[in-house]
Scaffold this motif. Structure first.
Motif, PDB file in Angstrom:
ATOM      1  N   ARG A 115      14.988  27.134 -23.836  1.00  0.00           N
ATOM      2  CA  ARG A 115      14.321  28.312 -23.269  1.00  0.00           C
ATOM      3  C   ARG A 115      13.189  27.988 -22.288  1.00  0.00           C
ATOM      4  NH1 ARG A 115      13.901  32.482 -28.481  1.00  0.00           N
ATOM      5  NH2 ARG A 115      16.149  32.442 -28.966  1.00  0.00           N
ATOM      6  N   THR A 116      12.233  27.182 -22.723  1.00  0.00           N
ATOM      7  CA  THR A 116      11.124  26.814 -21.841  1.00  0.00           C
ATOM      8  C   THR A 116      10.875  25.314 -21.922  1.00  0.00           C
ATOM      9  OG1 THR A 116       9.436  27.169 -23.555  1.00  0.00           O
ATOM     10  CG2 THR A 116       9.968  29.055 -22.136  1.00  0.00           C
ATOM     11  N   ARG A 117      10.223  24.791 -20.890  1.00  0.00           N
ATOM     12  CA  ARG A 117       9.791  23.390 -20.911  1.00  0.00           C
ATOM     13  C   ARG A 117       8.409  23.282 -20.288  1.00  0.00           C
ATOM     14  NH1 ARG A 117       9.216  21.711 -15.930  1.00  0.00           N
ATOM     15  NH2 ARG A 117      10.734  22.115 -14.284  1.00  0.00           N
ATOM     16  N   SER A 118       7.729  22.222 -20.609  1.00  0.00           N
ATOM     17  CA  SER A 118       6.415  21.973 -20.036  1.00  0.00           C
ATOM     18  C   SER A 118       6.554  21.678 -18.537  1.00  0.00           C
ATOM     19  CB  SER A 118       5.762  20.770 -20.736  1.00  0.00           C
ATOM     20  OG  SER A 118       4.585  20.380 -20.080  1.00  0.00           O
ATOM     21  N   LYS A 119       5.566  22.108 -17.758  1.00  0.00           N
ATOM     22  CA  LYS A 119       5.564  21.798 -16.324  1.00  0.00           C
ATOM     23  C   LYS A 119       5.360  20.300 -16.095  1.00  0.00           C
ATOM     24  CE  LYS A 119       3.542  26.289 -15.114  1.00  0.00           C
ATOM     25  NZ  LYS A 119       2.334  26.970 -14.566  1.00  0.00           N
ATOM     26  N   LEU A 120       4.657  19.679 -17.026  1.00  0.00           N
ATOM     27  CA  LEU A 120       4.385  18.248 -16.956  1.00  0.00           C
ATOM     28  C   LEU A 120       5.180  17.525 -18.040  1.00  0.00           C
ATOM     29  CD1 LEU A 120       0.480  18.347 -16.577  1.00  0.00           C
ATOM     30  CD2 LEU A 120       2.217  18.491 -14.775  1.00  0.00           C
ATOM     31  N   ALA A 121       5.435  16.245 -17.817  1.00  0.00           N
ATOM     32  CA  ALA A 121       6.182  15.471 -18.813  1.00  0.00           C
ATOM     33  C   ALA A 121       5.653  14.051 -18.888  1.00  0.00           C
ATOM     34  CB  ALA A 121       7.666  15.452 -18.472  1.00  0.00           C
ATOM     35  N   ASN A 122       5.724  13.483 -20.070  1.00  0.00           N
ATOM     36  CA  ASN A 122       5.361  12.085 -20.267  1.00  0.00           C
ATOM     37  C   ASN A 122       6.476  11.177 -19.778  1.00  0.00           C
ATOM     38  OD1 ASN A 122       4.242  13.518 -23.149  1.00  0.00           O
ATOM     39  ND2 ASN A 122       2.782  12.313 -21.961  1.00  0.00           N
ATOM     40  N   VAL A 123       6.112  10.040 -19.243  1.00  0.00           N
ATOM     41  CA  VAL A 123       7.064   8.956 -18.997  1.00  0.00           C
ATOM     42  C   VAL A 123       6.383   7.667 -19.437  1.00  0.00           C
ATOM     43  CG1 VAL A 123       8.262  10.067 -17.081  1.00  0.00           C
ATOM     44  CG2 VAL A 123       6.301   8.595 -16.604  1.00  0.00           C
ATOM     45  N   TYR A 124       7.183   6.714 -19.865  1.00  0.00           N
ATOM     46  CA  TYR A 124       6.646   5.449 -20.362  1.00  0.00           C
ATOM     47  C   TYR A 124       7.318   4.313 -19.592  1.00  0.00           C
ATOM     48  CZ  TYR A 124       5.221   8.644 -23.999  1.00  0.00           C
ATOM     49  OH  TYR A 124       4.671   9.720 -24.669  1.00  0.00           O
ATOM     50  N   LEU A 125       6.501   3.451 -19.009  1.00  0.00           N
ATOM     51  CA  LEU A 125       6.999   2.411 -18.118  1.00  0.00           C
ATOM     52  C   LEU A 125       6.771   1.025 -18.713  1.00  0.00           C
ATOM     53  CD1 LEU A 125       5.382   3.870 -14.870  1.00  0.00           C
ATOM     54  CD2 LEU A 125       7.619   4.440 -15.850  1.00  0.00           C
ATOM     55  N   VAL A 126       7.850   0.267 -18.869  1.00  0.00           N
ATOM     56  CA  VAL A 126       7.734  -1.111 -19.329  1.00  0.00           C
ATOM     57  C   VAL A 126       7.532  -1.981 -18.097  1.00  0.00           C
ATOM     58  CG1 VAL A 126       8.841  -3.017 -20.536  1.00  0.00           C
ATOM     59  CG2 VAL A 126       9.237  -0.661 -21.297  1.00  0.00           C
ATOM     60  N   LYS A 127       6.437  -2.735 -18.089  1.00  0.00           N
ATOM     61  CA  LYS A 127       6.148  -3.626 -16.979  1.00  0.00           C
ATOM     62  C   LYS A 127       6.297  -5.077 -17.441  1.00  0.00           C
ATOM     63  CE  LYS A 127       4.700  -0.420 -14.015  1.00  0.00           C
ATOM     64  NZ  LYS A 127       3.313  -0.400 -13.510  1.00  0.00           N
ATOM     65  N   LYS A 128       6.947  -5.888 -16.609  1.00  0.00           N
ATOM     66  CA  LYS A 128       7.070  -7.316 -16.874  1.00  0.00           C
ATOM     67  C   LYS A 128       6.687  -8.073 -15.610  1.00  0.00           C
ATOM     68  CE  LYS A 128      10.529  -6.998 -20.553  1.00  0.00           C
ATOM     69  NZ  LYS A 128      11.869  -7.442 -21.037  1.00  0.00           N
ATOM     70  N   GLY A 130       4.178  -7.590 -13.896  1.00  0.00           N
ATOM     71  CA  GLY A 130       3.658  -6.625 -12.941  1.00  0.00           C
ATOM     72  C   GLY A 130       4.701  -5.745 -12.288  1.00  0.00           C
ATOM     73  N   GLN A 131       5.971  -5.950 -12.636  1.00  0.00           N
ATOM     74  CA  GLN A 131       7.049  -5.180 -12.031  1.00  0.00           C
ATOM     75  C   GLN A 131       7.670  -4.219 -13.050  1.00  0.00           C
ATOM     76  OE1 GLN A 131       7.852  -5.421  -8.685  1.00  0.00           O
ATOM     77  NE2 GLN A 131       6.052  -6.760  -8.637  1.00  0.00           N
ATOM     78  N   LEU A 132       8.100  -3.065 -12.561  1.00  0.00           N
ATOM     79  CA  LEU A 132       8.748  -2.086 -13.425  1.00  0.00           C
ATOM     80  C   LEU A 132      10.056  -2.653 -13.950  1.00  0.00           C
ATOM     81  CD1 LEU A 132       8.798   0.804 -14.567  1.00  0.00           C
ATOM     82  CD2 LEU A 132       9.971   1.518 -12.473  1.00  0.00           C
ATOM     83  N   ASP A 133      10.253  -2.562 -15.253  1.00  0.00           N
ATOM     84  CA  ASP A 133      11.449  -3.114 -15.888  1.00  0.00           C
ATOM     85  C   ASP A 133      12.306  -2.034 -16.551  1.00  0.00           C
ATOM     86  OD1 ASP A 133      12.840  -5.704 -16.968  1.00  0.00           O
ATOM     87  OD2 ASP A 133      12.581  -4.428 -18.732  1.00  0.00           O
ATOM     88  N   THR A 134      11.653  -1.075 -17.205  1.00  0.00           N
ATOM     89  CA  THR A 134      12.370  -0.029 -17.929  1.00  0.00           C
ATOM     90  C   THR A 134      11.581   1.275 -17.871  1.00  0.00           C
ATOM     91  OG1 THR A 134      13.176  -1.720 -19.482  1.00  0.00           O
ATOM     92  CG2 THR A 134      13.484   0.571 -20.128  1.00  0.00           C
ATOM     93  N   ILE A 135      12.301   2.388 -17.791  1.00  0.00           N
ATOM     94  CA  ILE A 135      11.688   3.718 -17.790  1.00  0.00           C
ATOM     95  C   ILE A 135      12.141   4.444 -19.056  1.00  0.00           C
ATOM     96  CG2 ILE A 135      11.471   5.911 -16.551  1.00  0.00           C
ATOM     97  CD1 ILE A 135      12.666   4.311 -14.091  1.00  0.00           C
ATOM     98  N   ILE A 136      11.197   4.967 -19.825  1.00  0.00           N
ATOM     99  CA  ILE A 136      11.546   5.716 -21.037  1.00  0.00           C
ATOM    100  C   ILE A 136      11.159   7.176 -20.846  1.00  0.00           C
ATOM    101  CG2 ILE A 136      11.264   5.921 -23.536  1.00  0.00           C
ATOM    102  CD1 ILE A 136      10.148   2.715 -22.119  1.00  0.00           C
ATOM    103  N   LEU A 137      12.144   8.059 -21.031  1.00  0.00           N
ATOM    104  CA  LEU A 137      11.946   9.488 -20.835  1.00  0.00           C
ATOM    105  C   LEU A 137      12.092  10.238 -22.158  1.00  0.00           C
ATOM    106  CD1 LEU A 137      14.312   9.963 -17.750  1.00  0.00           C
ATOM    107  CD2 LEU A 137      11.869   9.393 -17.712  1.00  0.00           C
ATOM    108  N   PRO A 138      11.172  11.123 -22.487  1.00  0.00           N
ATOM    109  CA  PRO A 138      11.366  11.992 -23.649  1.00  0.00           C
ATOM    110  C   PRO A 138      12.333  13.115 -23.273  1.00  0.00           C
ATOM    111  CG  PRO A 138       9.311  12.537 -22.571  1.00  0.00           C
ATOM    112  CD  PRO A 138       9.876  11.358 -21.828  1.00  0.00           C
ATOM    113  N   PHE A 139      13.168  13.523 -24.206  1.00  0.00           N
ATOM    114  CA  PHE A 139      14.082  14.642 -23.944  1.00  0.00           C
ATOM    115  C   PHE A 139      14.355  15.366 -25.255  1.00  0.00           C
ATOM    116  CE2 PHE A 139      16.885  11.362 -25.429  1.00  0.00           C
ATOM    117  CZ  PHE A 139      17.949  12.012 -26.036  1.00  0.00           C
TER     118      PHE A 139
END
Length: 253
Positions: A115-128, A130-139
């Motif tokens: 029905r509804t969702r937040s306008k903003l969302a969390n994301v979690y970034l794994v860095k190795k 200094g470089q982005l390695d993995t993106i974790i998304l809540p759903f």
């Protein structure tokens, strides 16, 4: 009847006992709340780490191990309408924001049943290094009996699944509840959730998957399987994380 046995005395004793019990319960709740919040936060971190493949959920890692591994992760907040990183309001919690009219949007094509969702969302970034390695998304999305909450970990191509972890659901034990089974979760890594145009193409199918866009469905849990597919298709679409993932692919973030 003596005064000691009078109804008024009995009522008075009952009232006093009720008040005492209420005070004890209230004090206990206040005292335990910090511990409960700490455990809740630790559990959130553990589930993110499991989705990213940084810890083995069956190995029961210690608090120190969880905190150490979570140090590899950078938590950010995204404006889903633009795909840009933003500063989160103080005390922001995505699940609570989804129920707040001042912080949510109503979903028109509601395939996830939320029905509804937040306008903003969390994301979690794994860095190795200094470089982005993995993106974790809540759903999250509705299954047969409940709203199912999870984390999806993607490679930096934003298409290839690194891992998936459900952590809050009330589906039928032994059927839909198998979305938390490590055996089922183990078939997700390497699957591709988007096509070359960045459109969601993941499918949960009856029987055996025949290509990289398909995942074996849960036996005897068709509606839960459909709920998983619809949840992912919604959150990966342009109505949710789509603009953000497009910016990641383009190297703009």
């Amino acid at each position: 009847m003596s005064k000691k046995e009078s109804p008024m005395r009995t009522i008075l004793v009952a009232v006093i006992l009720s008040l005492v019990c209420s005070i004890v319960v209230s004090v206990a709740a206040i005292k335990l709340k910090p511990l409960q919040e700490t455990n809740k936060e630790l559990d959130r971190k553990l589930n993110i780490l499991i989705a990213a493949g940084l810890v083995d959920g069956q190995a029961h890692p210690t608090k120190a191990k969880i905190e150490e591994q979570f140090g590899l992760i950078e938590a950010r907040v995204v404006d889903l309408s633009t795909g840009e990183y933003v500063e989160a309001p103080k005390g922001f919690e995505q699940r609570k924001a989804a129920k707040d009219p001042s912080m949510n949007v109503r979903i028109e094509d509601d395939i996830a049943g939320i029905r509804t969702r937040s306008k903003l969302a969390n994301v979690y970034l794994v860095k190795k290094d200094g470089q982005l390695d993995t993106i974790i998304l809540p759903f999250h999305g509705y299954g047969l009996w409940s709203t199912m909450y999870g984390f999806l970990a993607l490679d930096t191509d934003t298409t290839t699944v690194v891992g998936l972890k459900y952590y809050d659901q009330a589906e039928t034990a032994g059927l839909g509840g198998e979305i938390e089974n490590p055996k089922w979760r183990s078939i997700w890594p390497g699957k591709e959730v988007l096509n070359e145009q960045g459109e969601p193409v993941i499918q949960i199918v009856k029987g055996e998957a025949k290509n990289e866009h398909q995942v074996d469905g849960l036996s005897g849990a068709t509606l839960t399987s459909v709920g998983v597919e619809n949840s992912l298709r919604y959150w990966l679409s342009n109505d949710a994380f789509g603009p953000y993932l497009a910016k990641v692919r383009a190297g703009e973030l």
